[in-house]
Motif scaffolding. Structure first.
Motif, PDB file in Angstrom:
ATOM      1  N   GLY A  37      57.660  69.174  32.035  1.00 37.56           N
ATOM      2  CA  GLY A  37      57.546  69.968  30.821  1.00 37.56           C
ATOM      3  C   GLY A  37      56.087  70.224  30.517  1.00 37.56           C
ATOM      4  N   GLU A  38      55.874  70.808  29.370  1.00 39.20           N
ATOM      5  CA  GLU A  38      54.525  71.055  28.855  1.00 39.20           C
ATOM      6  C   GLU A  38      54.402  70.205  27.592  1.00 39.20           C
ATOM      7  OE1 GLU A  38      50.971  73.117  29.844  1.00 39.20           O
ATOM      8  OE2 GLU A  38      52.887  72.938  30.888  1.00 39.20           O
ATOM      9  N   TRP A  39      53.543  69.183  27.638  1.00 34.72           N
ATOM     10  CA  TRP A  39      53.563  68.137  26.621  1.00 34.72           C
ATOM     11  C   TRP A  39      52.257  68.087  25.843  1.00 34.72           C
ATOM     12  CZ3 TRP A  39      58.243  66.218  25.950  1.00 34.72           C
ATOM     13  CH2 TRP A  39      59.132  66.247  27.021  1.00 34.72           C
ATOM     14  N   MET A  40      52.368  67.954  24.529  1.00 34.25           N
ATOM     15  CA  MET A  40      51.192  67.720  23.708  1.00 34.25           C
ATOM     16  C   MET A  40      50.543  66.383  24.052  1.00 34.25           C
ATOM     17  SD  MET A  40      52.261  68.888  19.846  1.00 34.25           S
ATOM     18  CE  MET A  40      52.227  70.621  19.344  1.00 34.25           C
ATOM     19  N   PHE A  41      49.215  66.369  24.034  1.00 34.81           N
ATOM     20  CA  PHE A  41      48.408  65.166  24.221  1.00 34.81           C
ATOM     21  C   PHE A  41      47.287  65.271  23.195  1.00 34.81           C
ATOM     22  CE2 PHE A  41      45.450  62.725  27.325  1.00 34.81           C
ATOM     23  CZ  PHE A  41      45.776  61.527  26.713  1.00 34.81           C
ATOM     24  N   HIS A  42      47.329  64.451  22.139  1.00 34.78           N
ATOM     25  CA  HIS A  42      46.456  64.713  20.995  1.00 34.78           C
ATOM     26  C   HIS A  42      46.115  63.457  20.223  1.00 34.78           C
ATOM     27  CE1 HIS A  42      49.705  64.259  17.924  1.00 34.78           C
ATOM     28  NE2 HIS A  42      50.486  64.696  18.891  1.00 34.78           N
ATOM     29  N   CYS A  43      45.097  63.592  19.377  1.00 31.73           N
ATOM     30  CA  CYS A  43      44.762  62.535  18.433  1.00 31.73           C
ATOM     31  C   CYS A  43      45.806  62.513  17.330  1.00 31.73           C
ATOM     32  CB  CYS A  43      43.379  62.778  17.847  1.00 31.73           C
ATOM     33  SG  CYS A  43      42.883  61.542  16.616  1.00 31.73           S
ATOM     34  N   GLY A  64      45.391  68.687  23.129  1.00 32.43           N
ATOM     35  CA  GLY A  64      45.427  69.164  24.500  1.00 32.43           C
ATOM     36  C   GLY A  64      46.833  69.131  25.041  1.00 32.43           C
ATOM     37  N   ALA A  65      46.955  69.176  26.377  1.00 34.69           N
ATOM     38  CA  ALA A  65      48.272  69.221  27.006  1.00 34.69           C
ATOM     39  C   ALA A  65      48.257  68.438  28.306  1.00 34.69           C
ATOM     40  CB  ALA A  65      48.689  70.661  27.266  1.00 34.69           C
ATOM     41  N   LEU A  66      49.421  67.898  28.643  1.00 35.82           N
ATOM     42  CA  LEU A  66      49.722  67.408  29.975  1.00 35.82           C
ATOM     43  C   LEU A  66      50.887  68.249  30.475  1.00 35.82           C
ATOM     44  CD1 LEU A  66      49.778  63.880  31.427  1.00 35.82           C
ATOM     45  CD2 LEU A  66      51.852  65.253  31.640  1.00 35.82           C
ATOM     46  N   GLY A  67      50.680  68.953  31.586  1.00 35.34           N
ATOM     47  CA  GLY A  67      51.694  69.883  32.056  1.00 35.34           C
ATOM     48  C   GLY A  67      51.967  69.734  33.532  1.00 35.34           C
ATOM     49  N   TYR A  68      53.179  70.079  33.930  1.00 34.91           N
ATOM     50  CA  TYR A  68      53.620  69.961  35.315  1.00 34.91           C
ATOM     51  C   TYR A  68      53.403  71.289  36.035  1.00 34.91           C
ATOM     52  CZ  TYR A  68      55.853  65.479  34.276  1.00 34.91           C
ATOM     53  OH  TYR A  68      56.091  64.176  33.942  1.00 34.91           O
ATOM     54  N   GLY A  69      52.676  71.239  37.152  1.00 32.19           N
ATOM     55  CA  GLY A  69      52.456  72.426  37.944  1.00 32.19           C
ATOM     56  C   GLY A  69      51.503  73.398  37.274  1.00 32.19           C
ATOM     57  N   PRO A  70      51.500  74.663  37.753  1.00 31.48           N
ATOM     58  CA  PRO A  70      50.589  75.667  37.180  1.00 31.48           C
ATOM     59  C   PRO A  70      50.875  75.893  35.702  1.00 31.48           C
ATOM     60  CG  PRO A  70      51.545  76.417  39.262  1.00 31.48           C
ATOM     61  CD  PRO A  70      52.292  75.181  38.878  1.00 31.48           C
TER      62      PRO A  70
END
Length: 491
Positions: A447-453, A465-471
């Protein structure tokens, strides 16, 4: 050693008393101060996000709520079950529900702009998701500053093969409160955006400097201020599992129970090897479970607002005759042994595979003083960590900023590395200024996942920011299905 510390018998199921304490607090008499307590609801309940007037003790405020109460209703499930929660938006603004800490289908994550379009006023969205892991979680809005209103509540996922042995559960939600007292959270954000200064009086040695952005007028436990605190009822000698959730926007808390030690058993929902301490420091978004064998009396449960010279306060009562402790009661445990990440170790079964590569994420602050960055990028053009399904990566969080940050990753539970040792499983971790901290992430939930304070105001000032799979996905590809007009079904 007390059997409380190492009561890990397989299949030692908890008694029904959990329903009395984490569920219908006021109705069953487990907690007094009913206006601020979580009310149990069955799985499949409806959340109606709406404005309401709520009592926080001696003060009544107008705010935004789920189902007219603060905290929102307690949602309970068993690991492996499916939770069905329709959201009806009766607010004057778009909203979502984020299920904090759950390894969830990304379409159900409540992350606007990443995996879901927000639910507009008058619409309904059906959240349907499986809860794969037992533990202590919570839910909250993920739109703008809404989490600093009353839009949060507990999500408790029971273990069908609970290894701990205890008599009772108490769920504790910590919060800082300003809505309806000193304007709204949007007003507070505007004030921060208009200033380049930080309040240097809000300092904490254990957090390495300035601990927060603002004073909140009130600090709450289960929606109650210290002037009319919640009271948790139990009995002498009972082994009680406390589930503590920090739902605050800007406040880390130092938690202690007067006259008692705390045996910590879980971090962010996942088990750890038990460790006994006097107090815990809990950042925004973190959760800790601990066991206590209660004495006879009435005891102060204190959550010191770290760096703010204020506290949240409740009472744990096991005797009717005992005098109620004062809201400013001295609690020696607050200055005793405090839990550190170095104390925590995940069981062997929860260890993640060794990482195959390393990525660095730099946490920074721009010269403006009111813009917070990840790898020098703001939320409008977010940093993205790209992963491939099945790999384990090590993320080095390098905090180059002058403040600490509780960093939260959606959809995953990572493993913290502390001083070269493999530490606890968590989804939210505190990084002090000028500190480097390593987390290992297993990419097992595409998925496309939030990564944040999880300081709400840092998040709103860019630290997203984000942690995402693939392009990277094409812009405008967030999930839009399952919305419908609310009037079609409102129960």
């Amino acid at each position: 050693m007390d059997a409380l510390t190492y009561a890990w018998r397989s299949g030692a199921y908890v008694t029904r008393r959990r329903l009395l304490v984490t569920g219908a607090f006021a109705a069953m008499g487990a907690v007094t101060g009913s206006a601020g307590t979580a009310v149990a609801q069955p799985r499949g309940m409806t959340l109606r996000a709406r404005p309401a007037k709520v009592s926080l003790g001696r003060r009544t405020v107008s705010t935004w709520t789920y189902n007219g109460v603060v905290p929102g209703p307690s949602i309970e499930a068993t690991a492996g079950e499916t939770v069905r929660v329709p959201l009806i938006n009766a607010l004057p603004a778009n909203t979502t529900v984020h299920w904090h800490g759950i390894r969830i289908d990304p379409r159900m994550d409540g992350a606007p702009g990443f995996s879901q379009e927000p639910t507009r006023p008058g619409e309904r969205f059906d959240y349907v998701f499986r809860v794969p892991d037992p533990g202590t979680y919570f839910y909250h809005s993920h739109v703008g500053t809404q989490p600093d209103r009353g839009l949060y509540g507990p999500l408790i996922v029971a273990d069908p093969r609970e290894p701990l042995s205890y008599d009772q559960e108490i769920t504790v939600l910590l919060d800082d409160w300003l809505d309806g007292i000193s304007g709204t959270p949007d007003d507070a954000l505007r004030r921060l955006n208009a200033s380049t200064q930080h309040d240097d009086t809000l300092r904490s040695a254990v957090l390495g400097g300035v601990a927060a952005e603002m004073h909140h007028p009130l600090y709450l436990i289960n929606g109650r201020a210290p002037d009319a605190p919640a009271t948790f009822h139990s009995a002498p000698g009972r082994r009680v599992r406390f589930r503590v959730i920090n739902a605050a926007a800007d406040t880390p808390f130092r938690v202690a129970l007067g006259g008692h030690e705390l045996t910590v058993t879980h971090t962010d929902g996942f088990p750890c090897k038990p460790v006994t301490v006097d107090s815990i420091l809990i950042g925004m978004g973190e959760r800790y479970d601990f066991l206590v064998r209660l004495g006879s009396g009435a005891f102060p449960l204190v959550a010191l607002a770290e760096g703010k010279r204020a506290r949240a306060f409740a009472v744990v009562r096991t005797s009717r005759r005992a005098a109620t402790p004062a809201k400013d009661a001295k609690v020696a445990q607050l200055t005793g042994r405090m839990l550190n990440y170095e104390d925590l170790r995940a069981p062997r079964a929860d260890q993640l595979p060794r990482p195959s590569r390393v990525v660095t994420v730099r946490l920074g602050m721009r010269p403006s003083g009111n813009e917070w960055t990840l790898n020098d990028r703001l939320a409008a053009d977010p940093m993205r960590v790209q992963v491939d399904r099945g790999e384990t990566i090590r993320i080095v969080l390098d905090n180059e900023s002058p403040m600490w940050h509780p960093m939260h990753l959606h959809g995953h539970t990572f493993q913290v590395n502390v001083n070269g040792l493999r530490g606890p499983r968590k989804d939210t971790v505190n990084i002090k200024p000028r500190e480097r901290l390593e987390i290992d992430v297993l990419a097992d939930n595409p998925g496309e996942w939030m990564f944040h304070c999880h300081n709400l105001y840092h998040q709103e000032q860019g630290m997203m920011g984000a942690l995402g799979y693939g392009p990277p996905p094409r812009r405008g590809t967030t999930h839009t299905g399952m919305h419908r007009p609310a009037h079609k079904r409102t129960h």
